[in-house]
Design a protein around this motif. Structure first.
Motif, short mmCIF file in Angstrom:
data_model
loop_
_atom_site.label_atom_id
_atom_site.label_comp_id
_atom_site.label_asym_id
_atom_site.label_seq_id
_atom_site.Cartn_x
_atom_site.Cartn_y
_atom_site.Cartn_z
N TYR A 75 12.43 4.92 23.74
CA TYR A 75 11.09 4.36 23.54
C TYR A 75 10.06 5.09 24.40
CZ TYR A 75 13.56 0.39 21.44
OH TYR A 75 14.36 -0.41 20.65
N GLN A 76 8.88 5.28 23.85
CA GLN A 76 7.78 5.90 24.59
C GLN A 76 6.79 4.84 25.07
OE1 GLN A 76 6.29 8.57 21.64
NE2 GLN A 76 8.02 9.97 21.79
N THR A 77 6.41 3.94 24.16
CA THR A 77 5.46 2.88 24.49
C THR A 77 5.93 1.57 23.88
OG1 THR A 77 4.12 3.46 22.55
CG2 THR A 77 3.45 4.41 24.66
N PHE A 78 5.32 0.48 24.35
CA PHE A 78 5.51 -0.83 23.75
C PHE A 78 4.19 -1.59 23.91
CE2 PHE A 78 6.41 -1.56 28.18
CZ PHE A 78 5.99 -2.86 28.45
N HIS A 79 4.11 -2.79 23.35
CA HIS A 79 2.88 -3.57 23.41
C HIS A 79 3.11 -4.84 24.23
CE1 HIS A 79 1.92 -0.88 20.15
NE2 HIS A 79 2.78 -1.46 19.34
N ARG A 80 2.19 -5.09 25.16
CA ARG A 80 2.24 -6.33 25.94
C ARG A 80 0.92 -7.06 25.80
NH1 ARG A 80 1.06 -8.96 30.60
NH2 ARG A 80 2.74 -10.21 31.55
N ALA A 81 0.98 -8.25 25.22
CA ALA A 81 -0.24 -9.04 25.03
C ALA A 81 -0.69 -9.65 26.35
CB ALA A 81 0.02 -10.16 24.02
N PRO A 82 -1.99 -9.81 26.56
CA PRO A 82 -2.48 -10.49 27.76
C PRO A 82 -1.89 -11.90 27.85
CG PRO A 82 -4.28 -9.43 26.59
CD PRO A 82 -3.08 -9.34 25.70
N ASP A 83 -1.77 -12.41 29.06
CA ASP A 83 -1.12 -13.70 29.28
C ASP A 83 -1.76 -14.82 28.46
OD1 ASP A 83 0.60 -12.47 31.03
OD2 ASP A 83 -0.44 -13.14 32.84
N GLU A 84 -3.06 -14.74 28.24
CA GLU A 84 -3.75 -15.83 27.55
C GLU A 84 -3.60 -15.77 26.03
OE1 GLU A 84 -6.81 -12.52 28.14
OE2 GLU A 84 -5.16 -13.43 29.27
N ILE A 85 -3.05 -14.68 25.50
CA ILE A 85 -2.88 -14.53 24.05
C ILE A 85 -1.56 -15.13 23.62
CG2 ILE A 85 -2.67 -12.88 22.15
CD1 ILE A 85 -5.48 -13.15 23.27
N ASP B 4 14.79 0.36 16.90
CA ASP B 4 15.85 0.81 17.79
C ASP B 4 16.13 2.26 17.43
OD1 ASP B 4 18.20 1.45 19.08
OD2 ASP B 4 19.42 -0.09 18.11
N PRO B 5 15.54 3.22 18.16
CA PRO B 5 15.69 4.63 17.77
C PRO B 5 17.14 5.08 17.62
CG PRO B 5 13.96 4.40 19.41
CD PRO B 5 14.62 3.06 19.31
N LEU C 142 16.04 11.64 9.15
CA LEU C 142 15.25 10.82 10.07
C LEU C 142 13.78 10.76 9.69
CD1 LEU C 142 16.61 11.52 13.68
CD2 LEU C 142 16.83 9.45 12.30
N GLU C 143 13.25 11.83 9.06
CA GLU C 143 11.84 11.81 8.69
C GLU C 143 11.55 10.80 7.57
OE1 GLU C 143 13.61 15.67 6.89
OE2 GLU C 143 13.76 14.51 8.75
N ARG C 144 12.59 10.28 6.95
CA ARG C 144 12.41 9.24 5.93
C ARG C 144 12.92 7.89 6.43
NH1 ARG C 144 15.20 10.12 1.40
NH2 ARG C 144 15.99 12.24 1.59
N THR C 145 12.80 7.70 7.75
CA THR C 145 13.16 6.43 8.37
C THR C 145 12.00 5.96 9.24
OG1 THR C 145 14.07 7.33 10.44
CG2 THR C 145 15.54 7.31 8.52
N SER C 146 12.22 4.85 9.93
CA SER C 146 11.21 4.31 10.85
C SER C 146 11.45 4.78 12.28
CB SER C 146 11.24 2.77 10.79
OG SER C 146 12.55 2.29 11.00
N TYR C 147 12.16 5.86 12.45
CA TYR C 147 12.54 6.37 13.77
C TYR C 147 11.32 6.59 14.68
CZ TYR C 147 14.68 9.59 17.18
OH TYR C 147 15.12 10.21 18.33
N ARG D 8 8.23 5.46 14.32
CA ARG D 8 7.47 4.23 14.53
C ARG D 8 8.14 3.37 15.60
NH1 ARG D 8 3.74 6.11 14.15
NH2 ARG D 8 2.70 4.11 14.32
N ALA D 9 9.46 3.36 15.63
CA ALA D 9 10.19 2.56 16.61
C ALA D 9 9.87 3.01 18.02
CB ALA D 9 11.70 2.67 16.34
N LYS D 10 9.74 4.31 18.24
CA LYS D 10 9.53 4.83 19.59
C LYS D 10 8.17 4.43 20.16
CE LYS D 10 10.52 9.20 18.68
NZ LYS D 10 10.79 10.64 18.95
N VAL D 11 7.17 4.24 19.30
CA VAL D 11 5.84 3.93 19.81
C VAL D 11 5.52 2.43 19.81
CG1 VAL D 11 4.92 6.17 19.15
CG2 VAL D 11 4.74 4.27 17.55
N HIS D 12 6.26 1.64 19.04
CA HIS D 12 5.97 0.21 18.96
C HIS D 12 6.84 -0.63 19.88
CE1 HIS D 12 2.88 0.01 15.97
NE2 HIS D 12 3.60 0.59 15.04
N GLY D 13 8.07 -0.18 20.21
CA GLY D 13 9.01 -1.08 20.84
C GLY D 13 9.52 -2.08 19.81
#
Length: 342
Positions: free
Chosen positions: A42-52, A271-272, A286-291, A293-298
């Motif tokens: 994984y390269q990045t993931f998303h963390r919502a602010p505590d109030e969200i 899950d890469p 792999l170019e026809r998979t979600s590989y 997208r998985a690395k940038v979304h978590g």
């Protein structure tokens, strides 16, 4: 497809994500061995602010989908919410809360909470509802994941970095683009305790004094103990896990009347390593998979596959006529697959 009483297609997508976090920069705040986490790819993931809240994320994605498709909330006949994390409150219906956030009144809602699977298996449930309720034409289907960091450490649940995000789709009966074809799923019930949250439910409402999700045993400990830390048994399960994904895909293909070789794209949970392991036996590059997208979304739980499908369609990676397999493994343990014809 239009002559089928339960046939439907996706007319549009909407999204909402927490703030981007670089795994390399923050892994050390979640685990004492960040190198292990970095190996997952994984390269990045998303963390919502505590109030969200979960409802906030789901509502934002829903409004985005409605705006993109020029559909008003009053035009929705059925609202479906698929969740994969700890609920905001016990004895509470998150789908109703989402309907309230969207200003709906006297509307049919449906709440799905089969973990990561619900954003994919829920499509088959929608087909069942359409088959028995001919008055339903338009469905707003929302899948959301919002990690409760009190209950779970987003980097120790399993070999994934858990992430906050939501995807919404507008489904229409008889719509022939991005059409649902079939859903297949099965569970191996003996494994139902894996990855559960031990505290906060009726059995153990409160954690013991001094307990913290940051220092609690990681999820893989329960898996290893199940197999008595036998490397051969663990390896055998890993191989069986891939085989069962293929079994679920084959079952979906049989229901849809298509062959496995006709599947052009594979979208798996974010899950890469897992995507690479499954794409190989299926002969899908792999170019026809979600590989990627998985690395940038978590891992966004139930929101993984529909998010990837929408983004790959928008990028032109998935083209009209392509046959896409949305598949994965979830709590239960549940193996599942839905087929969509773009």
């Amino acid at each position: 497809m239009a002559d089928l009483p339960y046939g439907f297609g996706i007319t549009g997508f909407g999204y909402a994500f927490g703030a981007d976090q670089k795994v390399e920069e923050v892994a050390g705040t979640y685990v004492p061995d960040p190198e292990r986490v970095l190996q997952w790819g994984y390269q990045t993931f998303h963390r919502a602010p505590d109030e969200i809240t979960t409802t906030d994320l789901a509502a934002e994605a829903a409004r985005d989908a409605l705006a993109r498709t020029s559909v008003d909330a009053d035009d929705i006949d059925l609202l479906v919410l698929a969740t994969s994390e700890h609920p905001e409150y016990p004895h509470w219906d998150g789908s109703a809360a989402l309907g309230r956030a969207l200003g709906m009144e006297k509307r049919q809602t449906l709440l799905l909470n089969e973990g990561c699977a619900s954003g994919v298996t829920g499509l088959g449930i929608v087909a069942g509802v359409l088959a028995v309720q001919p008055e339903i034409d338009t469905v707003l289907f929302v899948a959301v994941n919002r990690v409760s960091e009190f209950h779970r450490n987003r980097m120790t649940v399993n070999n994934a970095v858990h992430s906050d995000g939501a995807v919404a789709t507008v489904l229409r009966r008889g719509h022939e683009r991005n059409a649902w074809l079939s859903t297949e799923q099965f569970t191996v019930p003996d494994l139902c305790d894996w990855f559960r949250t031990d505290y906060g439910g009726a059995v153990a409402p409160l954690p013991p004094e001094g307990w913290s999700s940051r220092t609690a045993d990681p999820g893989h400990v329960r898996v290893q103990e199940h197999f008595r830390r036998d490397p051969a048994r663990l390896r055998e399960f890993g191989e069986a896990a891939v085989t069962r994904i293929v079994d679920a895909l084959d079952g979906a293909c049989e229901r849809a009347g298509v062959g496995r070789g006709e599947v052009t794209h594979l979208i798996y949970i974010n899950d890469p390593d897992g995507i690479a392991d499954i794409a190989g036996p299926l002969g899908i590059p792999l170019e026809r998979t979600s590989y990627e997208r998985a690395k940038v979304h978590g891992h966004m739980g139930s929101a993984d596959q529909l998010t990837a499908l929408g983004e790959l369609i928008e990028q032109g990676v998935v083209a009209p006529g392509d046959l896409v397999a949305l598949t994965g493994i979830s709590i239960g343990m549940r193996w599942y697959c839905s087929l969509v014809r773009a």
